[in-house]
Design a protein around this motif. Sequence first.
Motif, PDB file in Angstrom:
ATOM      1  N   VAL A   1       0.856  -1.186   0.000  1.00 57.04           N
ATOM      2  CA  VAL A   1       0.000   0.000   0.000  1.00 57.04           C
ATOM      3  C   VAL A   1       0.890   1.234   0.000  1.00 57.04           C
ATOM      4  CG1 VAL A   1      -1.753   1.299   1.268  1.00 57.04           C
ATOM      5  CG2 VAL A   1      -1.842  -1.212   1.214  1.00 57.04           C
ATOM      6  N   HIS A   2       0.625   2.139  -0.935  1.00 56.13           N
ATOM      7  CA  HIS A   2       1.418   3.359  -1.055  1.00 56.13           C
ATOM      8  C   HIS A   2       0.505   4.505  -1.465  1.00 56.13           C
ATOM      9  CE1 HIS A   2       4.870   5.936  -1.775  1.00 56.13           C
ATOM     10  NE2 HIS A   2       4.396   6.223  -2.970  1.00 56.13           N
ATOM     11  N   ASP A   3       0.496   5.568  -0.664  1.00 55.72           N
ATOM     12  CA  ASP A   3      -0.318   6.754  -0.943  1.00 55.72           C
ATOM     13  C   ASP A   3      -1.783   6.388  -1.202  1.00 55.72           C
ATOM     14  OD1 ASP A   3       1.835   8.411  -0.569  1.00 55.72           O
ATOM     15  OD2 ASP A   3       2.264   8.686  -2.708  1.00 55.72           O
ATOM     16  N   GLY A   4      -2.315   5.509  -0.379  1.00 51.38           N
ATOM     17  CA  GLY A   4      -3.727   5.174  -0.454  1.00 51.38           C
ATOM     18  C   GLY A   4      -4.116   4.249  -1.579  1.00 51.38           C
ATOM     19  N   ARG A   5      -3.145   3.668  -2.252  1.00 52.14           N
ATOM     20  CA  ARG A   5      -3.432   2.748  -3.346  1.00 52.14           C
ATOM     21  C   ARG A   5      -2.701   1.439  -3.089  1.00 52.14           C
ATOM     22  NH1 ARG A   5      -5.797   3.809  -8.176  1.00 52.14           N
ATOM     23  NH2 ARG A   5      -5.464   2.305  -9.861  1.00 52.14           N
ATOM     24  N   VAL A   6      -3.350   0.322  -3.392  1.00 56.70           N
ATOM     25  CA  VAL A   6      -2.701  -0.964  -3.219  1.00 56.70           C
ATOM     26  C   VAL A   6      -2.095  -1.397  -4.546  1.00 56.70           C
ATOM     27  CG1 VAL A   6      -4.812  -2.317  -3.615  1.00 56.70           C
ATOM     28  CG2 VAL A   6      -2.903  -3.338  -2.391  1.00 56.70           C
ATOM     29  N   TYR A   7      -0.841  -1.787  -4.491  1.00 54.89           N
ATOM     30  CA  TYR A   7      -0.119  -2.303  -5.659  1.00 54.89           C
ATOM     31  C   TYR A   7       0.103  -3.785  -5.437  1.00 54.89           C
ATOM     32  CZ  TYR A   7       0.582   2.566  -6.814  1.00 54.89           C
ATOM     33  OH  TYR A   7       0.370   3.888  -7.120  1.00 54.89           O
ATOM     34  N   LEU A   8      -0.158  -4.555  -6.465  1.00 59.06           N
ATOM     35  CA  LEU A   8      -0.048  -6.001  -6.366  1.00 59.06           C
ATOM     36  C   LEU A   8       1.001  -6.491  -7.350  1.00 59.06           C
ATOM     37  CD1 LEU A   8      -1.558  -8.204  -4.751  1.00 59.06           C
ATOM     38  CD2 LEU A   8      -2.693  -8.744  -6.878  1.00 59.06           C
ATOM     39  N   TYR A   9       2.050  -7.100  -6.821  1.00 64.64           N
ATOM     40  CA  TYR A   9       3.169  -7.573  -7.620  1.00 64.64           C
ATOM     41  C   TYR A   9       3.071  -9.091  -7.721  1.00 64.64           C
ATOM     42  CZ  TYR A   9       4.714  -2.869  -6.595  1.00 64.64           C
ATOM     43  OH  TYR A   9       4.771  -1.504  -6.483  1.00 64.64           O
ATOM     44  N   THR A  10       3.082  -9.610  -8.941  1.00 60.37           N
ATOM     45  CA  THR A  10       2.876 -11.041  -9.145  1.00 60.37           C
ATOM     46  C   THR A  10       3.935 -11.622 -10.073  1.00 60.37           C
ATOM     47  OG1 THR A  10       1.536 -11.069 -11.179  1.00 60.37           O
ATOM     48  CG2 THR A  10       0.392 -10.512  -9.115  1.00 60.37           C
ATOM     49  N   GLY A  11       4.019 -12.942 -10.032  1.00 62.50           N
ATOM     50  CA  GLY A  11       4.741 -13.654 -11.062  1.00 62.50           C
ATOM     51  C   GLY A  11       3.834 -13.882 -12.257  1.00 62.50           C
ATOM     52  N   HIS A  12       4.370 -14.505 -13.294  1.00 61.75           N
ATOM     53  CA  HIS A  12       3.606 -14.728 -14.528  1.00 61.75           C
ATOM     54  C   HIS A  12       4.067 -16.023 -15.168  1.00 61.75           C
ATOM     55  CE1 HIS A  12       3.266 -13.712 -19.078  1.00 61.75           C
ATOM     56  NE2 HIS A  12       2.202 -14.405 -18.682  1.00 61.75           N
ATOM     57  N   ASP A  13       3.169 -17.009 -15.197  1.00 61.95           N
ATOM     58  CA  ASP A  13       3.466 -18.287 -15.850  1.00 61.95           C
ATOM     59  C   ASP A  13       3.205 -18.196 -17.346  1.00 61.95           C
ATOM     60  OD1 ASP A  13       3.794 -20.925 -13.944  1.00 61.95           O
ATOM     61  OD2 ASP A  13       2.916 -19.203 -12.924  1.00 61.95           O
ATOM     62  N   GLU A  14       4.117 -18.745 -18.127  1.00 61.07           N
ATOM     63  CA  GLU A  14       3.947 -18.764 -19.564  1.00 61.07           C
ATOM     64  C   GLU A  14       2.827 -19.729 -19.959  1.00 61.07           C
ATOM     65  OE1 GLU A  14       5.552 -16.789 -21.709  1.00 61.07           O
ATOM     66  OE2 GLU A  14       6.509 -15.854 -19.968  1.00 61.07           O
ATOM     67  N   ASP A  15       2.067 -19.356 -20.982  1.00 63.17           N
ATOM     68  CA  ASP A  15       0.988 -20.212 -21.483  1.00 63.17           C
ATOM     69  C   ASP A  15       1.556 -21.564 -21.908  1.00 63.17           C
ATOM     70  OD1 ASP A  15      -0.663 -18.097 -21.082  1.00 63.17           O
ATOM     71  OD2 ASP A  15      -0.958 -17.614 -23.200  1.00 63.17           O
TER      72      ASP A  15
ATOM     73  N   SER B   1       2.790 -23.915 -20.192  1.00 63.46           N
ATOM     74  CA  SER B   1       3.865 -24.478 -19.392  1.00 63.46           C
ATOM     75  C   SER B   1       3.346 -25.602 -18.500  1.00 63.46           C
ATOM     76  CB  SER B   1       4.489 -23.392 -18.509  1.00 63.46           C
ATOM     77  OG  SER B   1       5.391 -23.941 -17.594  1.00 63.46           O
ATOM     78  N   THR B   2       4.152 -26.619 -18.307  1.00 62.80           N
ATOM     79  CA  THR B   2       3.837 -27.682 -17.355  1.00 62.80           C
ATOM     80  C   THR B   2       4.812 -27.668 -16.183  1.00 62.80           C
ATOM     81  OG1 THR B   2       5.152 -29.261 -18.616  1.00 62.80           O
ATOM     82  CG2 THR B   2       2.783 -29.156 -19.102  1.00 62.80           C
ATOM     83  N   TYR B   3       5.656 -26.642 -16.123  1.00 63.21           N
ATOM     84  CA  TYR B   3       6.547 -26.437 -14.983  1.00 63.21           C
ATOM     85  C   TYR B   3       6.486 -24.955 -14.647  1.00 63.21           C
ATOM     86  CZ  TYR B   3      10.633 -26.654 -11.955  1.00 63.21           C
ATOM     87  OH  TYR B   3      11.467 -26.564 -10.879  1.00 63.21           O
ATOM     88  N   PHE B   4       7.359 -24.510 -13.759  1.00 67.02           N
ATOM     89  CA  PHE B   4       7.342 -23.117 -13.321  1.00 67.02           C
ATOM     90  C   PHE B   4       8.099 -22.255 -14.329  1.00 67.02           C
ATOM     91  CE2 PHE B   4       7.782 -25.423  -9.027  1.00 67.02           C
ATOM     92  CZ  PHE B   4       6.441 -25.786  -9.031  1.00 67.02           C
ATOM     93  N   THR B   5       7.569 -22.152 -15.529  1.00 64.44           N
ATOM     94  CA  THR B   5       8.238 -21.400 -16.585  1.00 64.44           C
ATOM     95  C   THR B   5       7.807 -19.943 -16.480  1.00 64.44           C
ATOM     96  OG1 THR B   5       8.177 -23.363 -17.976  1.00 64.44           O
ATOM     97  CG2 THR B   5       8.701 -21.271 -19.051  1.00 64.44           C
ATOM     98  N   MET B   6       8.661 -19.129 -15.890  1.00 62.64           N
ATOM     99  CA  MET B   6       8.318 -17.746 -15.560  1.00 62.64           C
ATOM    100  C   MET B   6       9.484 -16.853 -15.941  1.00 62.64           C
ATOM    101  SD  MET B   6       6.652 -18.789 -11.865  1.00 62.64           S
ATOM    102  CE  MET B   6       5.615 -17.362 -11.592  1.00 62.64           C
ATOM    103  N   ARG B   7       9.197 -15.844 -16.772  1.00 69.53           N
ATOM    104  CA  ARG B   7      10.258 -15.001 -17.316  1.00 69.53           C
ATOM    105  C   ARG B   7      10.111 -13.531 -16.944  1.00 69.53           C
ATOM    106  NH1 ARG B   7       8.717 -18.030 -22.254  1.00 69.53           N
ATOM    107  NH2 ARG B   7      10.067 -19.884 -22.362  1.00 69.53           N
ATOM    108  N   ASP B   8       8.975 -13.157 -16.358  1.00 69.71           N
ATOM    109  CA  ASP B   8       8.785 -11.753 -16.000  1.00 69.71           C
ATOM    110  C   ASP B   8       7.827 -11.651 -14.821  1.00 69.71           C
ATOM    111  OD1 ASP B   8       6.220 -12.152 -17.080  1.00 69.71           O
ATOM    112  OD2 ASP B   8       6.733 -11.207 -18.979  1.00 69.71           O
ATOM    113  N   TRP B   9       7.689 -10.413 -14.354  1.00 73.54           N
ATOM    114  CA  TRP B   9       6.771 -10.116 -13.250  1.00 73.54           C
ATOM    115  C   TRP B   9       5.763  -9.077 -13.722  1.00 73.54           C
ATOM    116  CZ3 TRP B   9      12.038 -10.557 -12.800  1.00 73.54           C
ATOM    117  CH2 TRP B   9      12.532 -11.556 -11.970  1.00 73.54           C
ATOM    118  N   ARG B  10       4.633  -9.008 -13.046  1.00 71.80           N
ATOM    119  CA  ARG B  10       3.565  -8.080 -13.413  1.00 71.80           C
ATOM    120  C   ARG B  10       3.192  -7.234 -12.200  1.00 71.80           C
ATOM    121  NH1 ARG B  10       1.750  -9.448 -18.893  1.00 71.80           N
ATOM    122  NH2 ARG B  10       0.157  -7.892 -18.430  1.00 71.80           N
ATOM    123  N   VAL B  11       2.555  -6.078 -12.477  1.00 69.87           N
ATOM    124  CA  VAL B  11       2.039  -5.250 -11.391  1.00 69.87           C
ATOM    125  C   VAL B  11       0.646  -4.743 -11.760  1.00 69.87           C
ATOM    126  CG1 VAL B  11       3.191  -3.139 -12.237  1.00 69.87           C
ATOM    127  CG2 VAL B  11       2.497  -3.306  -9.849  1.00 69.87           C
TER     128      VAL B  11
END
Length: 302
Positions: free
Chosen positions: A35-49, A51-61
């Motif tokens: 939470v920053h300045d009254g807004r909630v920011y959500l940081y997540t991982g991103h699984d590639e379409d 994938s059958t394992y933890f194939t993750m190359r970037d993060w999202r917000v």
Amino acid sequence: MLASAACTIALLPGLARADNPIVQHIYTADPAPMVHDGRVYLYTGHDEDGSTYFTMRDWRVFSSADMVNWTDHGTPMSLATFAWADANAWAGHVIARNGKFYWYVPVRQRSNGQMVIGVGVADSPTGPFRDALGRPLVGNGEIDPHAFIDDDGQAYLYWGNPNLWYVRLNPDMISFSGGPTQIPLTTGGFGTRTGNASRPTLYEEGPWVYKRNGIYYNVFAAECCSEFIGYSTAPGPTGPWTYRGTVMPRQGSSFTNHPGVIDFAGGRTSSTTTVRCPAVAGTPGRSRWRNSPTAPTGQSPP
């Protein structure tokens, strides 16, 4: 990287009024709120379409002013941000300090194939984030970093699977004093696991430390697999820890809330529905997709 949902997050592209799950256009995992300045920011991982394992190359917000209408801010950080990393953009955590935003993430180091902790830094909570060091901050093959700043200004970084570690971060948030310290995983501190001699306690991964009413809480993913969310308390940020019980059960299990400690504003979780984010500031918001009919077979992000 949690297997039981504390806040399973999904969103539509751009600005949308969200259903449940609130991210429906990509596979996301391990949401960590700030939470920053009254807004909630959500940081997540991103699984590639596909994938059958933890194939993750970037993060999202994503962000929201009301926890209902969310904005997708895209990909402010990826493996390409860290020239020395080559895989495994897994569960991270963002914290604000000194007018900047620090994103601690586990990644695989190209030179030796070991999991290490990198740190990105940005001038805005939505990035873009840049490599703060040009090398790992710390590395011992373990994952799931979480940062906490105590009332006295001392910052800590916790991480670990199969063990639990911390360092005392310096005020610059990109260096630390002393070396990594291992927190003893005792059954009194983290519960008793049966049937696994190599891991006698319930602690699995994903530590999330916060302070409330003078008590320190360590909420963590417990006893893989699938996992549930357990918690321990302590008189100080580094322990000694005492195991207190379950915050969120395994999917399909009964659930008893802990009034005054972990206060959930919504219902309980299942494979297709979600629990609203905890009302207590600082409580964990990481989760993973598991057994969801909307996820590909075998999809289960770290």
